[in-house]
Structures are given as structure tokens and as C-alpha cells.
Scaffold this motif. Sequence first.
Motif, PDB file in Angstrom:
ATOM      1  N   GLU A  43       9.997  23.258 101.859  1.00 43.45           N
ATOM      2  CA  GLU A  43      10.334  24.358 100.666  1.00 43.45           C
ATOM      3  C   GLU A  43      11.710  23.822 100.020  1.00 43.45           C
ATOM      4  O   GLU A  43      12.696  23.212 100.740  1.00 43.45           O
ATOM      5  N   ARG A  44      11.888  24.180  98.573  1.00 42.98           N
ATOM      6  CA  ARG A  44      12.927  23.785  98.156  1.00 42.98           C
ATOM      7  C   ARG A  44      14.089  24.656  98.748  1.00 42.98           C
ATOM      8  O   ARG A  44      14.008  25.773  98.875  1.00 42.98           O
ATOM      9  N   GLU A  45      15.181  23.830  98.952  1.00 43.72           N
ATOM     10  CA  GLU A  45      16.324  24.390  99.422  1.00 43.72           C
ATOM     11  C   GLU A  45      17.919  24.213  98.589  1.00 43.72           C
ATOM     12  O   GLU A  45      17.820  23.546  97.843  1.00 43.72           O
ATOM     13  N   GLY A  46      18.767  25.105  98.658  1.00 44.70           N
ATOM     14  CA  GLY A  46      19.851  24.848  97.991  1.00 44.70           C
ATOM     15  C   GLY A  46      20.909  23.711  98.723  1.00 44.70           C
ATOM     16  O   GLY A  46      20.933  23.848 100.063  1.00 44.70           O
ATOM     17  N   ALA A  92      20.853  26.046  86.278  1.00 46.75           N
ATOM     18  CA  ALA A  92      21.808  26.946  85.568  1.00 46.75           C
ATOM     19  C   ALA A  92      21.480  28.126  85.297  1.00 46.75           C
ATOM     20  O   ALA A  92      20.352  28.528  85.008  1.00 46.75           O
ATOM     21  N   GLY A  93      22.259  28.965  85.575  1.00 47.67           N
ATOM     22  CA  GLY A  93      22.156  30.373  85.404  1.00 47.67           C
ATOM     23  C   GLY A  93      23.592  31.127  85.271  1.00 47.67           C
ATOM     24  O   GLY A  93      24.612  30.660  85.462  1.00 47.67           O
ATOM     25  N   SER A  94      23.188  32.575  84.973  1.00 37.57           N
ATOM     26  CA  SER A  94      24.602  33.320  84.615  1.00 37.57           C
ATOM     27  C   SER A  94      24.655  34.454  85.636  1.00 37.57           C
ATOM     28  O   SER A  94      25.496  35.195  85.263  1.00 37.57           O
ATOM     29  N   MET A  95      23.635  34.773  86.567  1.00 42.93           N
ATOM     30  CA  MET A  95      23.985  35.689  87.547  1.00 42.93           C
ATOM     31  C   MET A  95      24.747  34.911  88.693  1.00 42.93           C
ATOM     32  O   MET A  95      25.798  34.651  88.492  1.00 42.93           O
ATOM     33  N   GLU A  99      21.168  31.870  95.148  1.00 44.03           N
ATOM     34  CA  GLU A  99      19.607  32.172  95.089  1.00 44.03           C
ATOM     35  C   GLU A  99      19.051  31.365  93.975  1.00 44.03           C
ATOM     36  O   GLU A  99      19.479  31.399  93.165  1.00 44.03           O
ATOM     37  N   GLN A 100      17.751  30.807  94.295  1.00 45.07           N
ATOM     38  CA  GLN A 100      16.928  30.033  93.403  1.00 45.07           C
ATOM     39  C   GLN A 100      16.528  31.115  92.062  1.00 45.07           C
ATOM     40  O   GLN A 100      16.404  30.732  90.923  1.00 45.07           O
ATOM     41  N   TYR A 101      16.364  32.289  92.503  1.00 43.39           N
ATOM     42  CA  TYR A 101      15.920  33.374  91.521  1.00 43.39           C
ATOM     43  C   TYR A 101      17.090  33.638  90.461  1.00 43.39           C
ATOM     44  O   TYR A 101      16.747  34.146  89.463  1.00 43.39           O
TER      45      TYR A 101
END
Length: 116
Positions: A43-46, A92-95, A99-101
Motif C-alpha cells: 500500500e502507499r505509505e507516507g 498538496a493539501g490545506s488540511m 494522512e493521504q485523505y
Amino acid sequence: VQLQASGGGLVQPGGSLRLSCAASGFTLDYYNIGWFRQAPGKEREGVLCISSSDSTSVKGRFAISRNNAKNTVYLQMNSLKPEDTAVYYCAAGSMGCREQYEYAYWGQGTQVTVSS
């Protein structure tokens, strides 16, 4: 809006590699940036993340840095091991950061192979 990861390749164990994550259509320095990886059959992991308020993030053999002038984020990988072999993705995210989500935008991935 697009993210493009690049810089992957074949490297010998113990070597280093720097991956790039370039953005178009939005400004990366306003976003949290995460690097993830997916090895075959896993699985994809951080790997590591950097918040929008930080210029660098370091964890062990890996480090993230920003170049706001180039709208690019880098993942420096040192002392690479065969188990680091995977497709590496930037996001890229703003949360949050971990976590991937929490990431809205994803790059297409770049292959890193560590082998002698």
C-alpha cells in the motif's frame, strides 16, 4: 492545477537522490506538501511532510525543502536502501499533513529504484 513529480531513477545502495515536485496553476507555499511512496505489492505509505509554515522538514535520511521562487518542493533522500525502491508521489493539501485523505492534489509519481 497540476503537480508533477520528477527526478527518480536508478541509484546504488548508499547513494542519494533528489526528487522534485513542481506545481502549475497554484502556489505551493500556501500548502502542506507530502511525499508518499508505493512499493510493488504494498500500500502507499507516507514518507515525510512539510507544513505550509515551514521551509524544511527532516526525518532521518529524508528531508523536504521548498523553493518558492520556482514553485517547487524537493525531497532529498540519502543513504538509500533497496527497500526504498518504490514509486514516489508528491501531494498538496490545506488540511493536515500526515494522512493521504488530507491532500487534494497529487502528482503522477516517479520511480525510484535502489539496486546494485
